[in-house]
Design a protein around this motif. Structure first.
Motif, PDB file in Angstrom:
ATOM      1  N   GLN A  95     -27.192 -17.721   4.597  1.00 13.97           N
ATOM      2  CA  GLN A  95     -27.328 -17.580   5.803  1.00 13.97           C
ATOM      3  C   GLN A  95     -27.958 -16.636   6.215  1.00 13.97           C
ATOM      4  N   ILE A 128      -8.763 -16.671   5.342  1.00 14.32           N
ATOM      5  CA  ILE A 128     -10.348 -16.466   4.974  1.00 14.32           C
ATOM      6  C   ILE A 128     -10.346 -15.341   3.932  1.00 14.32           C
ATOM      7  N   GLU A 176     -18.919  -6.275  10.645  1.00 17.06           N
ATOM      8  CA  GLU A 176     -19.921  -7.031   9.919  1.00 17.06           C
ATOM      9  C   GLU A 176     -21.389  -6.806  10.651  1.00 17.06           C
ATOM     10  N   ARG A 177     -22.412  -7.208  10.018  1.00 17.68           N
ATOM     11  CA  ARG A 177     -23.438  -7.661  10.675  1.00 17.68           C
ATOM     12  C   ARG A 177     -24.204  -6.444  11.311  1.00 17.68           C
ATOM     13  N   ASP A 222     -20.685 -13.054  15.270  1.00 16.09           N
ATOM     14  CA  ASP A 222     -21.696 -12.617  15.020  1.00 16.09           C
ATOM     15  C   ASP A 222     -22.868 -12.221  16.047  1.00 16.09           C
ATOM     16  N   TYR A 238      -9.951 -12.579  13.172  1.00 18.08           N
ATOM     17  CA  TYR A 238     -11.065 -12.525  14.063  1.00 18.08           C
ATOM     18  C   TYR A 238     -10.699 -12.862  15.413  1.00 18.08           C
ATOM     19  N   GLU A 279     -24.447 -19.577  15.153  1.00 15.66           N
ATOM     20  CA  GLU A 279     -24.224 -18.183  14.682  1.00 15.66           C
ATOM     21  C   GLU A 279     -25.214 -17.470  13.869  1.00 15.66           C
ATOM     22  N   GLY A 305     -18.289 -20.622   8.252  1.00 16.31           N
ATOM     23  CA  GLY A 305     -17.905 -19.452   7.522  1.00 16.31           C
ATOM     24  C   GLY A 305     -18.699 -19.109   6.663  1.00 16.31           C
ATOM     25  N   TRP A 306     -18.046 -18.828   5.420  1.00 16.65           N
ATOM     26  CA  TRP A 306     -18.946 -18.302   3.954  1.00 16.65           C
ATOM     27  C   TRP A 306     -19.566 -19.490   3.486  1.00 16.65           C
TER      28      TRP A 306
HETATM   29  C1  GAL Z   1     -19.234 -16.628   8.871  1.00 18.30           C
HETATM   30  C2  GAL Z   1     -20.172 -15.082   9.607  1.00 18.30           C
HETATM   31  C3  GAL Z   1     -19.920 -14.027   8.710  1.00 18.30           C
HETATM   32  C4  GAL Z   1     -18.533 -14.070   8.493  1.00 18.30           C
HETATM   33  C5  GAL Z   1     -17.927 -15.238   7.941  1.00 18.30           C
HETATM   34  C6  GAL Z   1     -16.274 -14.988   7.815  1.00 18.30           C
HETATM   35  O1  GAL Z   1     -19.533 -17.502   9.843  1.00 18.30           O
HETATM   36  O2  GAL Z   1     -21.508 -15.665   9.563  1.00 18.30           O
HETATM   37  O3  GAL Z   1     -20.614 -12.921   9.252  1.00 18.30           O
HETATM   38  O4  GAL Z   1     -17.806 -13.621   9.495  1.00 18.30           O
HETATM   39  O5  GAL Z   1     -18.227 -16.484   8.925  1.00 18.30           O
HETATM   40  O6  GAL Z   1     -15.679 -16.185   7.277  1.00 18.30           O
END
Ligand code: GAL
Length: 326
Positions: A268, A62, A106-107, A162, A130, A211, A231-232
């Protein structure tokens, strides 16, 4: 030599430009991803992930940026933001610390507790793969920090990735988080001081894989925006509604409209907050991630419109707060 005052005159925004480069009052790109906004004493504070470092590929493939910390910016008009510093910095000298650069932070979401007068930040802390899946808590006496890190836990013993916070009108606060490997969204009550969980929780969307939750309340009704789990990479947002935070949530439709609405305008969800002094005015905050260069990810802020049968979030290339006065 340009004095600070002259420099800030150079950058003066009078509207929002979703997805465009957004500079702070020093002329530097704002670094506040996965963020939230708090209003306190006449000022807005924007907290978010500072991702101003090089990308690398994590051991599970990732894209990531080492943890730098949680930025704080302040503004009185929501267009022009002053960098207040890193309100919760990374901890470089302890490889086991949740906030070590090698981890994930994060977040971040911040609430003020009216009983204690403290500012309480919750954030998602994790390993680079993660698998830690915890929530961290940090506390400050000032909205701009510095925040003191109190540690992390798995809320009510379950995994948490998340997440967001929501404070109700009566001061009751909740953590809303993706759990069960992101399959289920859980709503958990915080203790009265907001630093812990009081043990009450409900599973809101079982096996729905939602999420990036963002919760707000309007005219007695609760709204929960979320994304799918890709993901991203962008996917379709959905809104859910309920009459009670811990009650039954009805997953409705995609409330977005305009070009690329099914992809959440290539963004997102992260937060929704009310504009002070303007009725029925809520701003939807989202991240337009740029996976190959996360530092260059952009912000998509758009107005929420209330209709008889729900909400709408319409794309606009540019807009300002007068939109809410029409
Ligand atoms: C997303 C998530 C982000 C980050 C990302 C990492 O799904 O909303 O905050 O964790 O994945 O790939």
């Amino acid at each position: 030599m340009i004095r600070d005052s002259e420099l800030s005159d150079l950058i003066k925004y009078e509207d929002f430009q979703p997805g465009e480069l957004w500079l702070d009052t020093n002329g530097k790109p704002i670094q506040a991803h996965g963020g939230s906004v708090l209003f306190d004493n006449g000022m807005y504070y924007w907290y978010g992930e500072n991702k101003d470092g090089p990308n690398s590929l994590s051991r599970i493939g990732i894209q990531r940026v080492d943890v730098i910390g949680i930025s704080c910016y302040s503004s009185s008009d929501l267009y022009n933001w002053t960098f207040e510093g890193i309100a919760l910095p990374a901890i470089s000298d302890d490889p086991n610390h949740d906030l070590h650069p090698s981890k994930v932070a994060e977040r971040p979401k911040v609430l003020k507790n009216d009983q204690t007068g403290q500012y309480i930040m919750w954030l998602h802390v994790d390993n680079e793969d993660y698998t830690l899946a915890k929530t961290g808590v940090a506390i400050s006496d000032n909205p701009a920090g510095p925040f003191v890190y109190m540690g992390s836990k798995r809320p009510n013993g379950v995994d948490s990735r998340d997440m967001t916070l929501f404070k109700d009108e009566d001061g009751t606060a909740y953590l809303i988080h993706s759990s069960d490997w992101n399959k289920t969204l859980i709503i958990s009550r915080l203790t009265d001081d907001y630093t812990d969980l009081n043990g009450e929780f409900t599973k809101a969307f079982i096996d729905q894989s939602r999420e990036a939750p963002a919760v707000f309340k309007h005219a007695g009704r609760y709204y929960l925006l979320s994304s799918g789990c890709t993901g991203w990479y962008p996917n379709a947002a959905l809104v859910a509604e309920s009459d009670r935070m811990m009650g039954r949530w009805e997953l409705k439709d995609n409330p977005l409209s305009g070009v690329n609405a099914r992809k959440t305008f290539y963004a997102q969800s992260t937060y929704v907050f009310p504009v002070q002094g303007l009725e029925n005015s809520f701003i939807f905050m989202a991240d337009r991630w740029w996976p190959e260069e996360l530092a260059d990810s952009r912000y998509v802020w758009l107005p929420v419109t209330f209709m008889d049968d729900g909400i709408e979030i319409k794309w606009a290339d540019r807009w300002d707060l007068n939109t809410f006065r029409k």
